[in-house]
Scaffold this motif. Structure first.
Motif, PDB file in Angstrom:
ATOM      1  N   CYS A  47      69.815  48.806 -14.185  1.00  0.00           N
ATOM      2  CA  CYS A  47      70.274  47.965 -13.067  1.00  0.00           C
ATOM      3  C   CYS A  47      69.308  46.815 -12.794  1.00  0.00           C
ATOM      4  O   CYS A  47      69.691  45.804 -12.221  1.00  0.00           O
ATOM      5  CB  CYS A  47      70.447  48.795 -11.790  1.00  0.00           C
ATOM      6  N   CYS A  48      68.063  46.992 -13.166  1.00  0.00           N
ATOM      7  CA  CYS A  48      67.083  45.908 -12.978  1.00  0.00           C
ATOM      8  C   CYS A  48      67.120  44.940 -14.162  1.00  0.00           C
ATOM      9  O   CYS A  48      66.351  43.984 -14.207  1.00  0.00           O
ATOM     10  CB  CYS A  48      65.678  46.471 -12.805  1.00  0.00           C
ATOM     11  N   GLY A  49      68.001  45.186 -15.132  1.00  0.00           N
ATOM     12  CA  GLY A  49      68.157  44.264 -16.258  1.00  0.00           C
ATOM     13  C   GLY A  49      67.138  44.462 -17.369  1.00  0.00           C
ATOM     14  O   GLY A  49      66.858  43.527 -18.115  1.00  0.00           O
ATOM     15  N   MET A 156      62.277  50.679  -8.729  1.00  0.00           N
ATOM     16  CA  MET A 156      62.874  49.350  -8.528  1.00  0.00           C
ATOM     17  C   MET A 156      61.899  48.363  -7.918  1.00  0.00           C
ATOM     18  O   MET A 156      61.843  47.202  -8.321  1.00  0.00           O
ATOM     19  CB  MET A 156      64.122  49.471  -7.653  1.00  0.00           C
ATOM     20  N   VAL A 160      61.452  44.996 -10.129  1.00  0.00           N
ATOM     21  CA  VAL A 160      62.011  43.700  -9.707  1.00  0.00           C
ATOM     22  C   VAL A 160      60.921  42.686  -9.356  1.00  0.00           C
ATOM     23  O   VAL A 160      61.197  41.499  -9.241  1.00  0.00           O
ATOM     24  CB  VAL A 160      63.020  43.815  -8.531  1.00  0.00           C
ATOM     25  N   THR A 161      59.699  43.162  -9.193  1.00  0.00           N
ATOM     26  CA  THR A 161      58.616  42.201  -8.916  1.00  0.00           C
ATOM     27  C   THR A 161      57.877  41.807 -10.200  1.00  0.00           C
ATOM     28  O   THR A 161      56.861  41.119 -10.129  1.00  0.00           O
ATOM     29  CB  THR A 161      57.622  42.768  -7.880  1.00  0.00           C
ATOM     30  N   ALA A 165      62.022  39.616 -14.166  1.00  0.00           N
ATOM     31  CA  ALA A 165      63.228  40.153 -13.526  1.00  0.00           C
ATOM     32  C   ALA A 165      64.151  38.976 -13.214  1.00  0.00           C
ATOM     33  O   ALA A 165      63.672  37.896 -12.882  1.00  0.00           O
ATOM     34  CB  ALA A 165      62.861  40.891 -12.254  1.00  0.00           C
ATOM     35  N   THR A 166      65.465  39.178 -13.355  1.00  0.00           N
ATOM     36  CA  THR A 166      66.365  38.041 -13.095  1.00  0.00           C
ATOM     37  C   THR A 166      67.071  38.166 -11.744  1.00  0.00           C
ATOM     38  O   THR A 166      66.906  37.330 -10.877  1.00  0.00           O
ATOM     39  CB  THR A 166      67.438  37.897 -14.194  1.00  0.00           C
ATOM     40  N   LEU A 167      67.836  39.205 -11.601  1.00  0.00           N
ATOM     41  CA  LEU A 167      68.586  39.348 -10.350  1.00  0.00           C
ATOM     42  C   LEU A 167      68.310  40.747  -9.825  1.00  0.00           C
ATOM     43  O   LEU A 167      68.371  41.705 -10.574  1.00  0.00           O
ATOM     44  CB  LEU A 167      70.088  39.185 -10.651  1.00  0.00           C
ATOM     45  N   SER A 168      67.987  40.833  -8.544  1.00  0.00           N
ATOM     46  CA  SER A 168      67.637  42.172  -8.079  1.00  0.00           C
ATOM     47  C   SER A 168      68.637  42.688  -7.051  1.00  0.00           C
ATOM     48  O   SER A 168      69.208  41.928  -6.286  1.00  0.00           O
ATOM     49  CB  SER A 168      66.226  42.180  -7.499  1.00  0.00           C
ATOM     50  N   PHE A 169      68.806  43.983  -7.080  1.00  0.00           N
ATOM     51  CA  PHE A 169      69.644  44.652  -6.099  1.00  0.00           C
ATOM     52  C   PHE A 169      68.745  45.528  -5.240  1.00  0.00           C
ATOM     53  O   PHE A 169      67.562  45.686  -5.543  1.00  0.00           O
ATOM     54  CB  PHE A 169      70.703  45.506  -6.815  1.00  0.00           C
ATOM     55  N   THR A 170      69.310  46.118  -4.206  1.00  0.00           N
ATOM     56  CA  THR A 170      68.488  47.007  -3.387  1.00  0.00           C
ATOM     57  C   THR A 170      68.703  48.441  -3.868  1.00  0.00           C
ATOM     58  O   THR A 170      69.744  48.752  -4.471  1.00  0.00           O
ATOM     59  CB  THR A 170      68.885  46.921  -1.898  1.00  0.00           C
ATOM     60  N   PRO A 171      67.760  49.339  -3.558  1.00  0.00           N
ATOM     61  CA  PRO A 171      67.967  50.745  -3.945  1.00  0.00           C
ATOM     62  C   PRO A 171      69.241  51.324  -3.332  1.00  0.00           C
ATOM     63  O   PRO A 171      69.897  52.166  -3.948  1.00  0.00           O
ATOM     64  CB  PRO A 171      66.732  51.450  -3.384  1.00  0.00           C
TER      65      PRO A 171
ATOM     66  N   THR B  76      55.144  44.415  -4.618  1.00  0.00           N
ATOM     67  CA  THR B  76      55.767  45.725  -4.843  1.00  0.00           C
ATOM     68  C   THR B  76      55.630  46.598  -3.594  1.00  0.00           C
ATOM     69  O   THR B  76      56.608  47.209  -3.135  1.00  0.00           O
ATOM     70  CB  THR B  76      55.106  46.439  -6.045  1.00  0.00           C
ATOM     71  N   TRP B  83      62.002  48.544   2.257  1.00  0.00           N
ATOM     72  CA  TRP B  83      63.165  49.321   1.832  1.00  0.00           C
ATOM     73  C   TRP B  83      63.143  50.707   2.464  1.00  0.00           C
ATOM     74  O   TRP B  83      64.172  51.293   2.748  1.00  0.00           O
ATOM     75  CB  TRP B  83      63.186  49.472   0.297  1.00  0.00           C
ATOM     76  N   ALA B 102      63.353  36.541  -8.175  1.00  0.00           N
ATOM     77  CA  ALA B 102      64.537  37.397  -8.047  1.00  0.00           C
ATOM     78  C   ALA B 102      64.423  38.432  -6.931  1.00  0.00           C
ATOM     79  O   ALA B 102      65.397  38.710  -6.236  1.00  0.00           O
ATOM     80  CB  ALA B 102      64.789  38.097  -9.380  1.00  0.00           C
ATOM     81  N   PHE B 103      63.244  38.995  -6.739  1.00  0.00           N
ATOM     82  CA  PHE B 103      63.145  40.112  -5.789  1.00  0.00           C
ATOM     83  C   PHE B 103      63.329  39.679  -4.332  1.00  0.00           C
ATOM     84  O   PHE B 103      63.454  40.512  -3.450  1.00  0.00           O
ATOM     85  CB  PHE B 103      61.818  40.861  -5.975  1.00  0.00           C
ATOM     86  N   ARG B 105      65.915  37.853  -3.341  1.00  0.00           N
ATOM     87  CA  ARG B 105      67.305  37.454  -3.161  1.00  0.00           C
ATOM     88  C   ARG B 105      67.902  37.987  -1.857  1.00  0.00           C
ATOM     89  O   ARG B 105      68.758  37.372  -1.253  1.00  0.00           O
ATOM     90  CB  ARG B 105      68.148  37.966  -4.344  1.00  0.00           C
ATOM     91  N   HIS B 106      67.442  39.156  -1.432  1.00  0.00           N
ATOM     92  CA  HIS B 106      68.052  39.766  -0.248  1.00  0.00           C
ATOM     93  C   HIS B 106      67.415  39.312   1.057  1.00  0.00           C
ATOM     94  O   HIS B 106      67.738  39.847   2.108  1.00  0.00           O
ATOM     95  CB  HIS B 106      67.978  41.290  -0.351  1.00  0.00           C
ATOM     96  N   TRP B 150      73.458  37.513 -15.285  1.00  0.00           N
ATOM     97  CA  TRP B 150      73.258  38.948 -15.082  1.00  0.00           C
ATOM     98  C   TRP B 150      74.150  39.767 -16.028  1.00  0.00           C
ATOM     99  O   TRP B 150      73.705  40.705 -16.677  1.00  0.00           O
ATOM    100  CB  TRP B 150      73.548  39.279 -13.622  1.00  0.00           C
ATOM    101  N   ARG B 153      72.930  39.549 -19.473  1.00  0.00           N
ATOM    102  CA  ARG B 153      71.713  40.350 -19.633  1.00  0.00           C
ATOM    103  C   ARG B 153      72.055  41.836 -19.792  1.00  0.00           C
ATOM    104  O   ARG B 153      71.481  42.532 -20.624  1.00  0.00           O
ATOM    105  CB  ARG B 153      70.799  40.132 -18.417  1.00  0.00           C
ATOM    106  N   LEU B 154      73.001  42.283 -18.981  1.00  0.00           N
ATOM    107  CA  LEU B 154      73.420  43.691 -19.104  1.00  0.00           C
ATOM    108  C   LEU B 154      73.990  43.959 -20.492  1.00  0.00           C
ATOM    109  O   LEU B 154      73.728  44.998 -21.101  1.00  0.00           O
ATOM    110  CB  LEU B 154      74.497  44.001 -18.065  1.00  0.00           C
ATOM    111  N   VAL B 157      71.210  44.317 -22.856  1.00  0.00           N
ATOM    112  CA  VAL B 157      70.542  45.623 -22.712  1.00  0.00           C
ATOM    113  C   VAL B 157      71.257  46.663 -23.569  1.00  0.00           C
ATOM    114  O   VAL B 157      70.635  47.381 -24.360  1.00  0.00           O
ATOM    115  CB  VAL B 157      70.518  46.070 -21.220  1.00  0.00           C
TER     116      VAL B 157
END
Lengths: 214, 219
Positions: A47-49, A156, A160-161, A165-171, B76, B83, B102-103, B105-106, B150, B153-154, B157
């Protein structure tokens, strides 16, 4: 004639170069007790690519296992090492030395080959690791409580840091999709047993990860 | 008094100090590594302790520079902390032009004004956000080009995992053959050639993809 210097095309600021995804070698116990956590790590890495890799990707082939592990490890930019099995196990109360051994290989990759390799070390929550592997102090091992939520969050937050990393999601987003992956893997294991091809496991993770953007 | 961990690259020390002094005047307790580390205990341990105990993080991020390994460790820890604890705040502040990493984004990312005289007003705004425990609305929209990147990239993978597996099978077969039938050079050569085809094929496909991408962008 004046030699013209080729001008490098400038990448838009902050944009990472588009490259092949980096590999992450997962070094953890392969037993039924750890299996749900292992699956969660594989899924989180996908999921982290990043490309998940492990000693399991090689079937029962003639090449020595340690050689195969070294090959996968040295082809990976990152590695995750689970050192929480620090106690003796089984009738003879033996400790598991494979994981620390493979962490040593990752360190050799970074310090001896001077190649770019970074690792995440997972240890039991608390400060016990300072007793059983005190030389790691300074490398910020991450303590976890053994739950899926905690391990996904830790993996994660680290992945993601990383700069690629390209696009990150949350846990929360990833954990919401995890049951679908677990279900898919359950079916695969029912068909293949211990011989489940690694690429099929990764493909299952990829198929579910696609839903993150749905 | 809410404690605020300010993470900054070395070259942005001045901006970090400016934020810290405004935070103090607004009743916050900012923590800056270069200023607040005492010599009695290890500096790494002090930073780790602050990362665990603070109420909010302000990350000064220079988008075009690769962060040091220590900054990555701070990112990190900050991310993991917010989170885990809903009540903790993370406020990313970009110090230059460029897209956020990227990290982030949210998070609603702020950008420090280029004009120095606007810095004070900006840092007051950040302080107020922290004091009011105001979570800034996170952007949910993912731009279509990022979505495409994305998905590709998947795909990479999964296809890389297949290629690795194929390489591994061939490598294993080579070893098996070398051990069981060492005189059979023909079969060994065949396997080596297949192995080379596989790795070169991947490279060729990658080159093709790159050149077709170039053509698309030049159009």
């Amino acid at each position: 004639m004046k030699r013209q210097r080729r001008r490098k095309r400038k990448r838009p600021a902050g944009k990472q170069p588009s490259t092949r995804p980096a590999s992450v070698f997962i070094n953890c116990p392969f037993d039924n007790e750890y299996l749900p956590l292992f699956d969660a790590i594989v899924f989180a890495v996908t999921c982290c690519g990043f490309i998940p890799r492990s000693a399991l990707e090689s079937g029962d082939v003639a090449e020595l296992r340690i050689h195969r592990i070294l090959r996968a490890m040295f082809a990976s930019k990152y590695s995750i090492h689970e050192l929480s099995r620090s106690h003796g196990e089984g009738d003879q109360n033996f400790a598991r030395f494979n994981m620390p051994l493979e962490l040593g290989m990752a360190m050799a990759r970074r310090f001896e080959t001077l190649e770019n390799h970074d690792w995440l070390v997972l240890v039991p929550q608390g400060h016990t690791h300072q007793k059983f592997i005190s030389d790691l102090s300074g490398y910020d091992p991450k303590g976890h409580d053994g739950s899926l939520e905690d391990i996904v969050r830790k993996v994660m937050a680290w992945l993601v840091t990383r700069p690629d990393a390209t696009l990150s999601f949350t846990p929360v987003e990833v954990l919401a999709q995890l049951p679908a992956f677990q279900e898919g893997v359950k079916e695969l294991r029912a068909d293949w047993g211990d011989d489940l091809p690694w690429a099929y496991l990764v493909a299952a993770a990829k198929n579910v990860a696609e839903q993150l953007l749905a | 008094m809410p404690e605020v961990f300010i993470s900054y690259p070395h070259q942005e020390k001045e901006k970090a100090e400016m934020l810290a002094s405004t935070f103090e005047s607004r009743g916050l307790a900012p923590w800056l590594a270069h200023r607040d580390i005492s010599h009695s205990t290890k500096w790494q341990d002090q930073i780790r302790h602050k990362l665990d105990s603070c109420d909010a993080f302000v990350l000064l991020v220079e988008p075009t520079t690769k962060p040091s390994s220590w900054l990555q460790l701070e990112y990190t820890a900050a991310l993991e902390s917010v989170w885990k604890h809903d009540e903790k705040l993370l406020i990313p502040v970009l110090t230059g032009k460029g897209e956020p990493p990227a990290f982030l984004r949210h998070f609603n990312v702020l950008r420090i004004p280029s004009n120095r005289k606007d810095w004070h007003a900006f840092s007051e705004r950040v302080a107020d956000t922290i004091k009011e425990q105001r979570k800034t609305a996170s952007p949910t929209h993912v731009p279509s080009d990022l979505k495409r990147e994305w998905m590709s990239r998947l795909h990479d993978v999964a296809s890389s995992a297949l290629r690795i597996q194929a390489e591994d099978i061939l490598e294993g077969a080579k070893h098996y053959l070398a051990a069981s039938d060492p005189d059979n050079r023909g079969a060994q050569d065949l396997l080596s050639a297949r192995y080379q085809n596989l790795t070169q094929g991947t490279k060729t496909r990658r080159t093709q993809r790159r050149s077709s991408k170039k053509q698309t962008t030049s159009k």
